[in-house]
Design a protein around this motif. Structure first.
Motif, PDB file in Angstrom:
ATOM      1  N   ASP A   1       0.858  -1.181   0.000  1.00 38.15           N
ATOM      2  CA  ASP A   1       0.000   0.000   0.000  1.00 38.15           C
ATOM      3  C   ASP A   1       0.894   1.230   0.000  1.00 38.15           C
ATOM      4  OD1 ASP A   1      -1.733   2.083   0.486  1.00 38.15           O
ATOM      5  OD2 ASP A   1      -2.823   1.079   2.091  1.00 38.15           O
ATOM      6  N   PRO A   2       0.930   1.999  -1.096  1.00 35.52           N
ATOM      7  CA  PRO A   2       1.814   3.176  -1.157  1.00 35.52           C
ATOM      8  C   PRO A   2       1.551   4.193  -0.054  1.00 35.52           C
ATOM      9  CG  PRO A   2       0.962   2.633  -3.338  1.00 35.52           C
ATOM     10  CD  PRO A   2       0.209   1.786  -2.363  1.00 35.52           C
ATOM     11  N   VAL A   3       0.335   4.217   0.485  1.00 36.12           N
ATOM     12  CA  VAL A   3       0.027   5.160   1.563  1.00 36.12           C
ATOM     13  C   VAL A   3       0.659   4.701   2.870  1.00 36.12           C
ATOM     14  CG1 VAL A   3      -1.831   6.212   2.912  1.00 36.12           C
ATOM     15  CG2 VAL A   3      -2.113   5.891   0.451  1.00 36.12           C
ATOM     16  N   GLN A   4       0.591   3.404   3.148  1.00 37.46           N
ATOM     17  CA  GLN A   4       1.150   2.863   4.386  1.00 37.46           C
ATOM     18  C   GLN A   4       2.637   2.571   4.265  1.00 37.46           C
ATOM     19  OE1 GLN A   4      -0.097   2.614   7.267  1.00 37.46           O
ATOM     20  NE2 GLN A   4      -2.254   2.056   7.261  1.00 37.46           N
ATOM     21  N   HIS A   5       3.046   2.067   3.126  1.00 39.75           N
ATOM     22  CA  HIS A   5       4.425   1.609   2.949  1.00 39.75           C
ATOM     23  C   HIS A   5       5.197   2.637   2.119  1.00 39.75           C
ATOM     24  CE1 HIS A   5       2.081  -2.344   3.296  1.00 39.75           C
ATOM     25  NE2 HIS A   5       2.676  -2.132   4.459  1.00 39.75           N
ATOM     26  N   ARG A   6       5.829   3.570   2.831  1.00 37.29           N
ATOM     27  CA  ARG A   6       6.517   4.675   2.171  1.00 37.29           C
ATOM     28  C   ARG A   6       8.020   4.447   2.142  1.00 37.29           C
ATOM     29  NH1 ARG A   6       3.303   9.766   5.004  1.00 37.29           N
ATOM     30  NH2 ARG A   6       1.194   9.149   4.346  1.00 37.29           N
ATOM     31  N   PRO A   7       8.668   4.919   1.090  1.00 32.72           N
ATOM     32  CA  PRO A   7      10.129   4.741   1.008  1.00 32.72           C
ATOM     33  C   PRO A   7      10.832   5.421   2.169  1.00 32.72           C
ATOM     34  CG  PRO A   7       9.211   5.411  -1.119  1.00 32.72           C
ATOM     35  CD  PRO A   7       8.115   5.571  -0.112  1.00 32.72           C
ATOM     36  N   LEU A   8      11.866   4.775   2.659  1.00 29.15           N
ATOM     37  CA  LEU A   8      12.672   5.338   3.733  1.00 29.15           C
ATOM     38  C   LEU A   8      13.683   6.292   3.125  1.00 29.15           C
ATOM     39  CD1 LEU A   8      13.386   5.243   6.785  1.00 29.15           C
ATOM     40  CD2 LEU A   8      15.016   3.434   6.224  1.00 29.15           C
ATOM     41  N   SER A   9      13.637   7.544   3.535  1.00 31.29           N
ATOM     42  CA  SER A   9      14.547   8.530   2.970  1.00 31.29           C
ATOM     43  C   SER A   9      15.979   8.166   3.311  1.00 31.29           C
ATOM     44  CB  SER A   9      14.233   9.922   3.523  1.00 31.29           C
ATOM     45  OG  SER A   9      14.334   9.940   4.937  1.00 31.29           O
ATOM     46  N   GLY A  10      16.831   8.196   2.299  1.00 34.78           N
ATOM     47  CA  GLY A  10      18.239   7.874   2.506  1.00 34.78           C
ATOM     48  C   GLY A  10      18.544   6.397   2.527  1.00 34.78           C
ATOM     49  N   ALA A  11      17.526   5.551   2.235  1.00 33.82           N
ATOM     50  CA  ALA A  11      17.779   4.110   2.237  1.00 33.82           C
ATOM     51  C   ALA A  11      18.656   3.733   1.047  1.00 33.82           C
ATOM     52  CB  ALA A  11      16.456   3.339   2.165  1.00 33.82           C
TER      53      ALA A  11
END
Length: 463
Positions: free
Chosen positions: A206-216
């Motif tokens: 779910d793009p709303v719940q599962h967001r990219p971690l910045s700097g990953a």
């Protein structure tokens, strides 16, 4: 903060090279391709592979099977003379087969992973492996004005892996503190696009719940002759934080199958695995608090939940989530002892101290471009809060300053913190609460006076 994670997990596996390595039934993959071809029309092989997140070596035998069964045809649509010109589309018989498949389950996205692979991945990146220290809490809440004792309780509670019950008056900042707990979650996680359970597909990512971690860091790397990682997993995501309030019902906590779209919808706490699930305003849901809490007893106690497909199959899934209940009510008012024993921490968020309240007020003034005035603030404490016996709650400074700003805009004057503007904001915000309190006290005294006059026993005592 540190995390412990196993060296091998399904999301770290290399992309499957054969249908057997996907862990999925051959005929299931054939039906998935049929549905994709039906929805997209003519598709080239690389496009098809990219859509279902499988390599060309995996889908080639699937397409061959479709052609042998006269369900798919190949058309050359270019002049390069290579296989890059080949496009695939369904025959009439293939179209009928695809429609039948879509009527059972209309999912036609990336290929799913198995339930066993999902369970293993959730365990590898479990939220219970986190280690929270006081330094972590100070870093995550560095800009938050809150009681140090409450912050210590929250930090220790995050190490327990158990449910947290946060309570206090409305406006004390419970929900804000609960949401900020996500700042204590460290480490990137991976989730699948979808999960296959007994032949049924449950969309998960779910793009709303599962967001990219910045700097990953990028998950794709070399190794094994540059064979990529399994693209059925979405990597480099931050741990999820799900928030639900008075709209929550018991039905929302079950796996739901929409008969119109022919798609499953995973419950919010399942999508929140490896993260935090906040139930706000507990006691104001359309179901009773006791019913809601009884639903959580087994998951919180055993770390697993039980869901069911629309076919009736019941299956077990991980319950790897920190549940945070937030309520205006005392814990004892909402549930019984059996449930309260399963709550790891019951944390009260009290009103602010005068020093904390002043700090919040200064922050609100700075946010809205209003100069802080110490004399006006002293009047707010002694002339308004103390007079009306109104507690110093965290929400008041921002809300009152907004009222001061609104008045200045209306009068086309620079906003200023004065006794007049605070009186105006106070009486608007509290709607004459102080006057009503005085009237109620007067009515109470009048009733007591009348009771004294009409009660002979009281008259005798007076005499």
């Amino acid at each position: 903060m540190t995390t412990q994670q196993t060296t091998e997990s399904p999301a770290e596996a290399r992309a499957p090279r054969t249908t057997e390595e996907t862990g999925l039934p051959f005929l299931f993959l054939v039906e998935l391709l049929s549905k994709v071809l039906f929805q997209r029309g003519q598709v080239r092989l690389p496009e098809l592979a990219s859509h279902v997140k499988l390599s060309i070596s995996v889908i080639t035998p699937l397409v061959t099977h479709l052609r042998n069964e006269k369900l798919c045809e190949v058309t050359r649509s270019g002049n390069s003379g290579t296989d890059a010109d080949l496009t695939y589309h369904l025959t009439e018989a293939g179209t009928q087969r695809a429609i039948a498949c879509l009527n059972r389950n209309s999912y036609a996205g990336p290929a799913p992973v198995t339930l066993a692979a999902y369970v293993a991945q959730m365990e590898a990146q479990s939220v219970r492996h986190l280690h929270v220290t006081r330094a972590d809490v100070q870093a995550a809440f560095h800009d938050v004005v809150a009681s140090p004792h409450v912050l210590d309780q929250l930090g220790a509670a995050m190490n327990s892996g158990r449910a947290i019950f946060i309570y206090g008056q409305a406006g004390s900042g419970k929900t804000f503190l609960a949401e900020r707990l996500c700042g204590l979650l460290r480490g990137a996680i991976a989730v699948p696009y979808a999960i296959m359970i007994d032949g049924e597909v449950v969309p998960f990512h779910d793009p709303v719940q599962h967001r990219p971690l910045s700097g990953a860091a990028p998950a794709e790397d070399g190794g094994e002759l540059l064979r990529p990682l399994d693209p059925r997993w979405v990597r480099g995501l931050q741990r999820p934080t799900a928030l639900t309030g008075g709209e929550l019902t018991l039905e929302m906590l079950d796996l739901r199958f929409d008969p119109n779209t022919r798609l499953y919808q995973a419950p919010p706490h399942l999508k929140a695995n490896n993260g935090i699930f906040i139930i706000d305003d507990l006691g104001r849901q359309r179901c009773s608090p006791l019913e809601l809490m009884n639903r959580w007893i087994v998951p919180m106690d055993r770390g697993v939940d039980y869901l069911s497909l629309h076919t009736g199959l019941v299956f077990q899934v991980p319950f790897d989530v920190v549940v945070v209940f937030s309520s205006n009510f005392l814990p004892e008012r909402l549930s019984d002892g059996a449930f309260l024993r399963r709550l790891g921490y019951k944390i009260e968020v009290p009103p602010q101290s005068p020093a904390e309240y002043e700090q919040l007020f200064r922050q609100a003034c700075a946010q809205y471009g209003i100069a802080f005035d110490a004399a006006a603030f002293d009047y707010l404490l002694s002339g308004l809060h103390a007079k009306d016996e109104t507690p110093l709650l965290a929400c008041y400074p921002r809300d009152l300053i907004r009222q001061v700003r609104d008045l200045a805009r209306y009068e086309s004057t620079p906003p200023a913190l004065t006794q007049r503007s605070l009186d105006w904001a106070w009486h608007n915000y509290f709607a004459g609460a102080g006057a009503r309190r005085v009237a109620a006290e007067q009515q109470k005294k009048e009733r007591e006076r009348r009771d004294t006059q009409t009660n002979p026993l009281n008259q005798g005592r007076q005499g």
